[in-house]
Scaffold this motif. Structure first.
Motif, mmCIF file in Angstrom:
data_model
loop_
_atom_site.group_PDB
_atom_site.id
_atom_site.type_symbol
_atom_site.label_atom_id
_atom_site.label_comp_id
_atom_site.label_asym_id
_atom_site.label_seq_id
_atom_site.Cartn_x
_atom_site.Cartn_y
_atom_site.Cartn_z
ATOM 1 N N ASP A 37 -10.406 15.719 34.790
ATOM 2 C CA ASP A 37 -9.959 14.983 36.114
ATOM 3 C C ASP A 37 -11.293 14.112 36.188
ATOM 4 O O ASP A 37 -12.329 14.508 36.551
ATOM 5 C CB ASP A 37 -9.975 16.084 37.193
ATOM 6 N N SER A 127 -3.896 7.675 32.443
ATOM 7 C CA SER A 127 -4.547 8.661 31.747
ATOM 8 C C SER A 127 -4.724 8.040 30.058
ATOM 9 O O SER A 127 -4.142 7.028 29.799
ATOM 10 C CB SER A 127 -4.070 9.797 31.432
ATOM 11 N N ARG A 162 -7.127 8.086 35.624
ATOM 12 C CA ARG A 162 -7.380 9.276 36.242
ATOM 13 C C ARG A 162 -7.567 10.330 35.388
ATOM 14 O O ARG A 162 -8.628 11.455 35.647
ATOM 15 C CB ARG A 162 -6.077 9.776 37.096
ATOM 16 N N TYR A 163 -7.122 10.596 34.275
ATOM 17 C CA TYR A 163 -7.104 11.799 33.233
ATOM 18 C C TYR A 163 -7.820 11.320 32.046
ATOM 19 O O TYR A 163 -7.297 10.316 31.506
ATOM 20 C CB TYR A 163 -5.834 12.747 33.064
#
Length: 207
Positions: A37, A127, A162-163
């Motif tokens: 994360d 991501s 985000r990831y």
């Protein structure tokens, strides 16, 4: 790609796969997908040391290629392994790695003018996923596998993602335990499909 990674899928070239168990040296290993994360990620003391000892290096990101230089480095790099040794770099990248099956960039690391490490990173909408990393064996002391991973994490945050998916690890001790040292790490529960924060000590599965 975001949906595939979020449900545990990975790919090498144009082949997609996921699995929860593997056999290594006659032992059954429990596979767990990992992701970071990115808003919660921060460098550890050991990771800061890796960056400090490589301050003399230069790195850049560019569209992924299957260059002859990369192929030759791969042949030298793979001699470090004794089991499950891949034949060539084509196993991990498609013939058009910059765009198939998705956008892919490579992190190039230089000592002066010499290319000493490469890593490949797939990019999705929110991501990204690490594909493979390699380096010149003579520079093993630099911890370049961790170094390129840290540069990928930095690059991912700069892109507003985000990831970051560093790939699979095992619940049991393995050479991939360095992935478990990343702050902000989550692991996929195969049964529920939920991502959960990775505990500092992962309990061994009941056999």
């Amino acid at each position: 790609m975001d949906r595939l990674w979020a449900t545990g899928w990975r790919h090498f070239g144009s082949t997609f796969f996921r699995y929860s168990l593997s056999i290594d040296e006659n032992h059954v290993r429990s596979i767990t997908p990992l992701r970071v994360d990115l808003p919660r990620f921060e460098l550890s003391k050991s990771q800061r040391r890796v960056l400090r000892k490589n301050e003399d290096l230069r790195h850049e990101f560019a569209p992924a290629t299957l260059s002859m230089q990369a192929r030759l480095m791969f042949q030298r790099h793979k001699n470090r392994f004794k089991d499950n040794v891949p034949d060539d770099l084509d196993m991990f990248l498609s013939p058009h790695p910059a765009t198939v099956p998705c956008e892919c960039v490579e992190c190039r690391v230089y000592e002066g003018r010499e290319l000493i490490a490469l890593s490949y990173l797939d990019i999705g909408a929110e991501s990204c996923s690490a594909v493979y990393g390699l380096f010149e064996p003579d520079h093993d002391w630099r911890s370049l596998g961790i170094y390129t991973m840290l540069r990928e994490l930095e690059y991912s945050r700069e892109r507003g993602l985000r990831y970051y998916y560093p790939g699979y690890a095992t619940l049991e001790p393995s050479p991939y335990d360095y992935k478990k040292q990343l702050h902000g790490l989550e692991t996929l529960d195969w049964d529920s499909g939920d991502w959960r924060r990775l505990p500092r000590s992962i309990p061994k599965p009941q056999l």
